[in-house]
Structures are given as C-alpha cells and as structure tokens.
Write a protein that holds these residues in place. Sequence first.
Motif, PDB file in Angstrom:
ATOM      1  N   VAL A   1       1.207  -1.169   0.306  1.00 25.65           N
ATOM      2  CA  VAL A   1       0.523  -0.058  -0.124  1.00 25.65           C
ATOM      3  C   VAL A   1       0.912   1.465   0.092  1.00 25.65           C
ATOM      4  O   VAL A   1       0.288   2.431  -0.959  1.00 25.65           O
ATOM      5  CB  VAL A   1      -1.077  -0.587   1.048  1.00 25.65           C
ATOM      6  N   ASN A   2       2.247   1.505   0.347  1.00 24.03           N
ATOM      7  CA  ASN A   2       2.808   2.148   1.020  1.00 24.03           C
ATOM      8  C   ASN A   2       3.633   2.431  -0.786  1.00 24.03           C
ATOM      9  O   ASN A   2       3.845   3.921  -0.808  1.00 24.03           O
ATOM     10  CB  ASN A   2       3.689   1.960   2.430  1.00 24.03           C
ATOM     11  N   LYS A   3       3.475   1.269  -0.777  1.00 28.22           N
ATOM     12  CA  LYS A   3       4.358   1.757  -2.836  1.00 28.22           C
ATOM     13  C   LYS A   3       3.611   1.901  -3.356  1.00 28.22           C
ATOM     14  O   LYS A   3       4.066   2.947  -4.427  1.00 28.22           O
ATOM     15  CB  LYS A   3       5.100   0.234  -2.865  1.00 28.22           C
ATOM     16  N   ALA A   4       2.168   1.752  -3.138  1.00 28.74           N
ATOM     17  CA  ALA A   4       1.154   1.904  -4.270  1.00 28.74           C
ATOM     18  C   ALA A   4       0.989   3.407  -4.095  1.00 28.74           C
ATOM     19  O   ALA A   4       0.818   4.483  -5.583  1.00 28.74           O
ATOM     20  CB  ALA A   4      -0.327   1.434  -4.296  1.00 28.74           C
TER      21      ALA A   4
ATOM     22  N   GLY B   1       3.806   8.628  -8.220  1.00 24.90           N
ATOM     23  CA  GLY B   1       3.129   9.351  -8.869  1.00 24.90           C
ATOM     24  C   GLY B   1       2.983  10.937  -8.175  1.00 24.90           C
ATOM     25  O   GLY B   1       2.988  10.377  -6.881  1.00 24.90           O
ATOM     26  N   ASP B   2       1.825  11.091  -7.731  1.00 26.77           N
ATOM     27  CA  ASP B   2       1.266  11.606  -7.635  1.00 26.77           C
ATOM     28  C   ASP B   2      -0.575  10.605  -6.956  1.00 26.77           C
ATOM     29  O   ASP B   2      -1.290  11.917  -6.033  1.00 26.77           O
ATOM     30  CB  ASP B   2      -0.038  13.102  -8.210  1.00 26.77           C
TER      31      ASP B   2
ATOM     32  N   LEU C   1      -5.430  11.803  -0.835  1.00 26.21           N
ATOM     33  CA  LEU C   1      -5.685  11.360   0.606  1.00 26.21           C
ATOM     34  C   LEU C   1      -5.007  13.834   1.481  1.00 26.21           C
ATOM     35  O   LEU C   1      -4.790  13.811   1.024  1.00 26.21           O
ATOM     36  CB  LEU C   1      -4.684  11.004   1.442  1.00 26.21           C
ATOM     37  N   ASP C   2      -6.818  13.697   2.037  1.00 25.00           N
ATOM     38  CA  ASP C   2      -5.774  15.176   2.761  1.00 25.00           C
ATOM     39  C   ASP C   2      -5.777  15.209   3.954  1.00 25.00           C
ATOM     40  O   ASP C   2      -4.819  14.052   4.410  1.00 25.00           O
ATOM     41  CB  ASP C   2      -7.629  15.351   3.417  1.00 25.00           C
TER      42      ASP C   2
END
Length: 95
Positions: A18-21, A25-26, A31-32
């Motif tokens: 998940v961290n890698k995803a 990019g942006d 996420l706010d």
Amino acid sequence: TAFLQCCDLKDIKLAYQVNKALEKGDNWKFLDVDRLNLYWSKFFSLLCMMEQIEVVLKWYKEMSSSLFYPTPKNILDLLQALDAANQLEVIPAVW
C-alpha cells in the motif's frame, strides 16, 4: 481504508505494498492532510511492532523529518521497540 485493514491485520507485507502504491506518482494527493497524517502514524506504529529496530530507525529518520510529526503513541511505540531490541542508548539520537 485498505491501509487501516493492514494495520488491524498486522500485515506488514500488505502495508509495504500500500505504501509503494501511495508513493507512486501523485497518489498521495488522494488523501487529505488528516488522513495522510493518520496513514503515516499507523504505518510507523506497524513498523515499530513488526520490523527490526534498524528498519524502524531508518523509517523514523526519513519520515519524521519530512512526512509526519510523530504522535505521542508513535513515540511510545518507538520507545517500546527500542526497549525490545535492547537499544535504549539510541534514545538521545531520536529525541
């Protein structure tokens, strides 16, 4: 969210995916600020619980200087990880 489920399951491999995803990019822009802080806080707590102390300290150095401000729980998790690894002499360097 998917990441919070990783933490609840204590699934470090999934958390890294998940961290890698998120870092691609942006994607982090989805996420706010509050959710991004929650994300980094949960991720760091999971690292403290599941990783070797050298890995935790590496992430702490990278994250705390630019990505998030550690919460009191994150500091407690770090102190517990240092204690479990018998590395309490490192405390002044991370403080």
